[in-house]
Design a protein around this motif. Structure first.
Motif, short mmCIF file in Angstrom:
data_model
loop_
_atom_site.label_atom_id
_atom_site.label_comp_id
_atom_site.label_asym_id
_atom_site.label_seq_id
_atom_site.Cartn_x
_atom_site.Cartn_y
_atom_site.Cartn_z
N HIS A 26 2.48 7.90 19.08
CA HIS A 26 3.62 7.30 18.39
C HIS A 26 4.97 7.82 18.90
CE1 HIS A 26 0.69 5.81 15.51
NE2 HIS A 26 0.25 7.05 15.34
N LYS A 27 5.99 7.00 18.70
CA LYS A 27 7.38 7.41 18.89
C LYS A 27 8.14 7.02 17.62
CE LYS A 27 8.03 7.48 23.91
NZ LYS A 27 8.41 8.91 23.90
N PHE A 28 8.38 8.02 16.77
CA PHE A 28 8.95 7.76 15.46
C PHE A 28 10.46 7.94 15.44
CE2 PHE A 28 4.61 9.24 13.94
CZ PHE A 28 4.19 7.98 13.54
N LEU A 29 11.10 7.09 14.62
CA LEU A 29 12.53 7.21 14.33
C LEU A 29 12.75 7.17 12.82
CD1 LEU A 29 14.48 5.10 16.99
CD2 LEU A 29 14.62 7.56 16.61
N ASP A 30 13.99 7.38 12.44
CA ASP A 30 14.42 7.47 11.04
C ASP A 30 13.78 6.39 10.17
OD1 ASP A 30 16.17 7.16 8.65
OD2 ASP A 30 17.36 8.68 9.66
N GLY A 31 13.15 6.82 9.06
CA GLY A 31 12.48 5.89 8.16
C GLY A 31 13.42 4.91 7.50
N GLY A 32 14.73 5.22 7.48
CA GLY A 32 15.70 4.34 6.85
C GLY A 32 15.82 2.99 7.52
N ALA A 33 15.27 2.86 8.72
CA ALA A 33 15.33 1.57 9.40
C ALA A 33 14.56 0.48 8.66
CB ALA A 33 14.78 1.71 10.83
N LEU A 34 13.51 0.88 7.90
CA LEU A 34 12.71 -0.09 7.16
C LEU A 34 12.55 0.25 5.68
CD1 LEU A 34 9.77 -0.85 9.67
CD2 LEU A 34 11.75 -2.29 9.15
N ASP A 35 12.77 1.51 5.30
CA ASP A 35 12.45 1.92 3.93
C ASP A 35 13.33 3.11 3.55
OD1 ASP A 35 11.33 2.41 1.49
OD2 ASP A 35 9.27 2.58 2.20
N ASN A 36 14.54 2.81 3.07
CA ASN A 36 15.50 3.90 2.82
C ASN A 36 15.31 4.60 1.48
OD1 ASN A 36 17.73 5.38 3.92
ND2 ASN A 36 19.04 4.42 2.38
N ILE A 37 14.60 3.98 0.54
CA ILE A 37 14.32 4.61 -0.76
C ILE A 37 12.89 4.23 -1.14
CG2 ILE A 37 15.12 5.02 -3.12
CD1 ILE A 37 17.75 3.70 -2.40
N PRO A 38 11.90 5.09 -0.89
CA PRO A 38 10.49 4.68 -1.01
C PRO A 38 9.94 4.62 -2.43
CG PRO A 38 10.61 6.96 -0.33
CD PRO A 38 12.03 6.45 -0.35
N VAL A 39 10.59 3.82 -3.26
CA VAL A 39 10.17 3.67 -4.66
C VAL A 39 8.75 3.13 -4.76
CG1 VAL A 39 10.60 2.41 -6.81
CG2 VAL A 39 12.52 3.36 -5.52
N ILE A 40 8.47 2.09 -4.00
CA ILE A 40 7.17 1.42 -4.10
C ILE A 40 6.04 2.38 -3.74
CG2 ILE A 40 5.74 -0.43 -3.14
CD1 ILE A 40 8.36 -2.07 -2.84
N GLU A 41 6.23 3.16 -2.68
CA GLU A 41 5.19 4.11 -2.28
C GLU A 41 5.01 5.22 -3.32
OE1 GLU A 41 2.96 3.94 0.10
OE2 GLU A 41 3.78 1.98 0.61
N VAL A 42 6.10 5.67 -3.91
CA VAL A 42 6.00 6.71 -4.95
C VAL A 42 5.25 6.15 -6.16
CG1 VAL A 42 7.30 8.14 -6.58
CG2 VAL A 42 8.05 7.96 -4.20
N LYS A 43 5.54 4.91 -6.51
CA LYS A 43 4.88 4.31 -7.68
C LYS A 43 3.37 4.18 -7.47
CE LYS A 43 7.22 1.92 -10.55
NZ LYS A 43 8.04 0.94 -11.31
N LYS A 44 2.94 4.05 -6.22
CA LYS A 44 1.51 3.96 -5.92
C LYS A 44 0.78 5.29 -6.13
CE LYS A 44 2.03 0.40 -2.37
NZ LYS A 44 1.95 0.15 -0.91
N GLN A 45 1.55 6.37 -6.35
CA GLN A 45 0.94 7.69 -6.46
C GLN A 45 0.57 8.06 -7.90
OE1 GLN A 45 -0.09 9.39 -4.01
NE2 GLN A 45 0.93 8.42 -2.29
N GLY A 46 0.30 7.07 -8.71
CA GLY A 46 -0.22 7.32 -10.05
C GLY A 46 0.82 7.65 -11.10
N VAL A 47 2.08 7.24 -10.87
CA VAL A 47 3.11 7.47 -11.87
C VAL A 47 3.46 6.15 -12.55
CG1 VAL A 47 4.06 9.48 -10.69
CG2 VAL A 47 4.98 7.21 -10.16
N GLU A 48 3.92 6.26 -13.78
CA GLU A 48 4.27 5.06 -14.55
C GLU A 48 5.71 4.61 -14.28
OE1 GLU A 48 0.78 6.63 -15.79
OE2 GLU A 48 2.61 7.71 -16.30
#
Length: 284
Positions: free
Chosen positions: A177-199
């Motif tokens: 891989h060649k990774f760059l700043d996540g803000g290019a596609l997902d600047n505030i990962p609410v959806i991923e956090v919500k998948k971690q079992g929180v209400e």
């Protein structure tokens, strides 16, 4: 009720997130899952490793130059060099990787999968295949088919990858891989956090500064970056249960001289809205 928090990118302003966490702790609000992008990921990573908000403030104060890499004025000269196809002199980001690997090792952790305090989600982008990747210690049952998840990456490498801001850092190499700043596609990962079992999930972002007749080209460029970040984050913000927007009074992306002010901005904004945050948390 389990609560998550998602922290946006924002350069040196990211230390404001530590102020947010300090205010939440003082108000008796427990965080059960955390996520962050770019500088928000640096704070999320430290918190998931067990560092206190005060620890984070001290670490940023001591290592600010290593974390941001260069001054903001040089960003634009390097962009100019890119356009002219000249040597850009980009930094590789080893300082960030080494620093956070050491901080993780001090907690007995090497890879993100070894974090046990809470689930963590950190977005990045692979410029080779154009896909979003999530570094996490817990791959959710509800996986997004358009995203890929990585658990076996060293902490420092993951944080370096998500904060490899274009025109400041070179892409971060990891395996193929060649990774760059996540803000290019997902600047505030609410959806991923919500998948971690929180209400419920609190999203923390930064107010876009107004442009006035006294604004310079750096102010305009920073506003452009913020507008793009907030546009990218629209879907995530819709999924959040509360949006806490921090006003940082025209602090530049890499303005290390405003570190103290940003920490305080985050704390004060949270305390100002703490009653509303508690109401949201208690709602069923």
């Amino acid at each position: 009720m389990k609560l998550g928090i998602a922290l946006s990118g924002g350069g040196i302003r990211g230390i404001a997130h530590a102020g947010v966490l300090k205010a939440l702790e003082e108000s008796g609000i427990k965080i059960d899952a955390i996520g962050g992008t770019s500088s928000g990921a640096l704070i999320a990573g430290l918190y998931a490793l067990g560092y206190s908000p005060e620890d984070m403030y001290h670490l940023f104060s001591t290592h600010a130059k290593d974390i941001v890499g260069i001054g903001q004025n040089l960003i634009f000269s390097r962009i100019h060099n890119v356009l002219r196809r000249e040597n850009t002199g980009f930094r590789k980001g080893e300082n960030i990787e080494e620093l956070f690997n050491k901080l993780a090792n001090d907690r007995g952790v090497k890879k993100i999968c070894q974090i046990t305090k809470m689930p963590i989600s950190i977005p990045t982008v692979d410029i080779k295949d154009g896909k979003e990747y999530i570094f996490t210690n817990h791959i959710p049952d509800e996986k997004d088919p358009y995203k890929k998840y990585i658990e076996d990456i060293p902490i420092g490498k993951a944080l370096r990858a998500t904060s490899s801001f274009p025109a400041v850092f070179c892409p971060c190499d990891f395996k193929e891989h060649k990774f760059l700043d996540g803000g290019a596609l997902d600047n505030i990962p609410v959806i991923e956090v919500k998948k971690q079992g929180v209400e419920k999930v609190i999203a923390v972002n930064f107010k876009v500064d107004d442009i006035t007749k006294d604004s310079n080209y750096i102010d305009i460029a920073m506003r452009t970056i913020d507008l793009m970040g907030n546009k990218i984050a629209e879907e995530n913000l819709k999924q959040s249960d509360y949006i806490l927007t921090i006003e940082t009074d025209k602090v530049g992306l890499l303005d290390v001289k405003k570190l103290d002010s940003c920490y305080q901005y985050g704390y004060e904004a949270t305390m100002k809205h703490i009653n509303k945050i508690k109401e949201i948390i208690q709602e069923k």
